[in-house]
Design a protein around this motif. Structure first.
Motif, PDB file in Angstrom:
ATOM      1  N   GLY A  76       0.899  -1.177   0.083  1.00 37.51           N
ATOM      2  CA  GLY A  76       0.122   0.045   0.134  1.00 37.51           C
ATOM      3  C   GLY A  76       0.848   1.217  -0.161  1.00 37.51           C
ATOM      4  N   ASN A 103       3.969   4.083  -1.141  1.00 34.68           N
ATOM      5  CA  ASN A 103       4.223   4.643  -2.648  1.00 34.68           C
ATOM      6  C   ASN A 103       5.697   4.492  -2.716  1.00 34.68           C
ATOM      7  OD1 ASN A 103       1.474   5.508  -3.355  1.00 34.68           O
ATOM      8  ND2 ASN A 103       1.702   7.293  -1.856  1.00 34.68           N
ATOM      9  N   LYS A 105      -0.199  -1.684  -9.496  1.00 35.68           N
ATOM     10  CA  LYS A 105      -0.725  -0.797  -8.412  1.00 35.68           C
ATOM     11  C   LYS A 105      -2.218  -0.256  -9.042  1.00 35.68           C
ATOM     12  CE  LYS A 105       2.212   0.279  -4.994  1.00 35.68           C
ATOM     13  NZ  LYS A 105       3.202   1.575  -4.285  1.00 35.68           N
ATOM     14  N   GLN A 106      -1.991   0.080 -10.356  1.00 29.00           N
ATOM     15  CA  GLN A 106      -3.149   0.720 -11.123  1.00 29.00           C
ATOM     16  C   GLN A 106      -4.120  -0.191 -11.412  1.00 29.00           C
ATOM     17  OE1 GLN A 106      -1.355   2.391 -14.669  1.00 29.00           O
ATOM     18  NE2 GLN A 106      -2.082   4.601 -13.914  1.00 29.00           N
ATOM     19  N   ASP A 107      -3.614  -1.498 -11.555  1.00 26.67           N
ATOM     20  CA  ASP A 107      -4.861  -2.765 -11.930  1.00 26.67           C
ATOM     21  C   ASP A 107      -5.269  -3.013 -10.764  1.00 26.67           C
ATOM     22  OD1 ASP A 107      -5.588  -4.846 -13.724  1.00 26.67           O
ATOM     23  OD2 ASP A 107      -4.568  -6.096 -12.376  1.00 26.67           O
ATOM     24  N   GLN A 108      -4.713  -3.098  -9.508  1.00 30.56           N
ATOM     25  CA  GLN A 108      -5.159  -3.502  -8.364  1.00 30.56           C
ATOM     26  C   GLN A 108      -6.179  -2.301  -8.082  1.00 30.56           C
ATOM     27  OE1 GLN A 108      -2.654  -2.797  -4.707  1.00 30.56           O
ATOM     28  NE2 GLN A 108      -3.065  -4.971  -4.226  1.00 30.56           N
ATOM     29  N   GLN A 109      -6.018  -1.118  -7.944  1.00 28.54           N
ATOM     30  CA  GLN A 109      -7.063  -0.092  -7.850  1.00 28.54           C
ATOM     31  C   GLN A 109      -8.011  -0.168  -8.613  1.00 28.54           C
ATOM     32  OE1 GLN A 109      -4.815   3.453  -8.130  1.00 28.54           O
ATOM     33  NE2 GLN A 109      -3.660   3.302  -6.177  1.00 28.54           N
ATOM     34  N   HIS A 110      -7.995  -0.594  -9.941  1.00 31.27           N
ATOM     35  CA  HIS A 110      -8.945  -0.709 -10.921  1.00 31.27           C
ATOM     36  C   HIS A 110     -10.008  -1.601 -10.544  1.00 31.27           C
ATOM     37  CE1 HIS A 110     -11.352  -0.862 -14.680  1.00 31.27           C
ATOM     38  NE2 HIS A 110     -11.019  -2.281 -14.892  1.00 31.27           N
ATOM     39  N   ASN A 111      -9.362  -2.955 -10.102  1.00 30.34           N
ATOM     40  CA  ASN A 111     -10.110  -4.016  -9.631  1.00 30.34           C
ATOM     41  C   ASN A 111     -10.711  -3.670  -8.350  1.00 30.34           C
ATOM     42  OD1 ASN A 111      -9.167  -5.941 -11.915  1.00 30.34           O
ATOM     43  ND2 ASN A 111      -7.464  -6.463 -10.486  1.00 30.34           N
ATOM     44  N   HIS A 112     -10.106  -3.093  -7.646  1.00 31.14           N
ATOM     45  CA  HIS A 112     -10.992  -2.559  -6.211  1.00 31.14           C
ATOM     46  C   HIS A 112     -12.188  -1.839  -6.543  1.00 31.14           C
ATOM     47  CE1 HIS A 112     -11.685  -1.312  -2.112  1.00 31.14           C
ATOM     48  NE2 HIS A 112     -11.601  -0.200  -2.234  1.00 31.14           N
ATOM     49  N   THR A 113     -12.133  -0.942  -7.551  1.00 31.35           N
ATOM     50  CA  THR A 113     -13.073   0.056  -7.887  1.00 31.35           C
ATOM     51  C   THR A 113     -13.980  -0.746  -8.525  1.00 31.35           C
ATOM     52  OG1 THR A 113     -11.699   2.041  -8.245  1.00 31.35           O
ATOM     53  CG2 THR A 113     -13.708   2.158  -9.352  1.00 31.35           C
TER      54      THR A 113
END
Length: 302
Positions: free
Chosen positions: A43, A45, A72-80
């Motif tokens: 989590g 940076n 990290k972008q993909d992880q945030q996208h999956n979370h959203t």
């Protein structure tokens, strides 16, 4: 002397190479530790850093950091996406439960032997309306599930938007009369469009249903022709609208609950946007004063 000089030079070169190797070894070891810390606490940076001036090692660290950023972008996208899915499931449950509860309640009332024929007719009319609403909701969710299907191909052919609009308005004529809405339609002929008939029928129907749900007293339908597009513009007055949420009007998870109708914006308009963009057109929304304006552009038939 020359031999000793050569030996000294070779030893010096060897020491330099060993020194460089040790520096690279410690730097790689340090980078590995940094990477382990990043993996252990993803989590943060933090990125991988190198203290050497070796171009290859610096380039390698940059590629690792790029990979970390993309992950990290993909992880945030999956979370959203997961949060949106949970929200949609909640919305679907609400949209299905509400009419089902009404249908169940009025069906139980119909079993009362003391009801008059007039009361039975009234309750049956309510049940029928709720069934129609439920069917429409199920149809919308089905079409939503089909939007991204690779098997769903658009059949692009010559269609007449003015005729499609008139036919749709005739279908909803009774509902406009029931709500006592003043309707103005621009019935002048326009050039044909290049579109999928079924998708265009759904686009027009969703737009009209949206106007029906949220119009206060008036609905205006215009067809505007320019060099490349035929634009369908529907304007209706609204009681309240949060202009700050205008940019989200086409989001599939956006909802604007109405105390008057118990319905919501978002799902139908999301389908409108997706279907028109699949046909090479676009959809835009705007608010001017107390008027909500929805405009959809179709490519002209050439």
């Amino acid at each position: 002397m020359s031999n000793w000089l050569i030996i000294i030079l070779l030893i010096s070169l060897l020491l330099v190479m060993v020194g460089i190797s040790l520096v690279l070894h410690w730097d790689i070891k340090k980078m590995t530790k940094q990477l382990e810390e990043i993996i252990g606490n993803f989590g943060t940076n933090e990125v991988v850093r190198t203290n050497t001036h070796n171009k290859n090692l610096a380039r390698f660290a940059a590629k690792i950091n790029q990979l970390i950023h993309l992950f990290k972008q993909d992880q945030q996208h999956n979370h959203t996406r997961e949060m949106n899915l949970k929200r949609e499931i909640t919305n679907i449950s609400h949209d299905l439960r509400t009419p089902l509860t009404s249908i169940k309640g009025f069906s139980e009332l119909l079993s009362n032997p003391s009801l008059t024929e007039a009361e039975k007719d009234e309750y049956l009319a309510v049940v029928q309306k709720k069934i129609d609403n439920l069917t429409n909701v199920v149809d919308l969710f089905y079409e939503l599930s089909q939007l991204d299907s690779l098997d769903k191909k658009m059949v692009m052919e010559k269609n007449f938007l003015d005729q499609i609009v008139v036919e749709a308005m005739l279908t909803f004529y009774g509902e406009f009369e029931k709500k006592r809405l003043q309707v103005q339609i621009d019935e002048h002929a326009v050039s044909p469009i290049l579109a999928d008939k079924k998708a265009t029928d759904r686009i027009v129907a969703n737009i009209i249903q949206n106007a029906l749900a949220y119009s206060k007293s008036t609905v205006t339908i215009d067809l505007i022709e320019d060099n490349e597009y035929i634009r369908l513009r529907v304007t209706n007055d609204v009681e309240t609208f949060n202009v700050a949420e205008l940019q989200r009007i086409f989001d599939r998870t956006f909802r604007m609950d109405s105390s008057r109708t118990g319905e919501q914006l978002g799902l139908g308009l999301h389908i409108v946007q997706q279907l028109i963009e699949k046909q090479g057109g676009n959809a835009v929304a705007d608010v001017t004063g107390d008027e909500f304006i929805l405009e959809v552009s179709f490519k002209k038939w050439e």
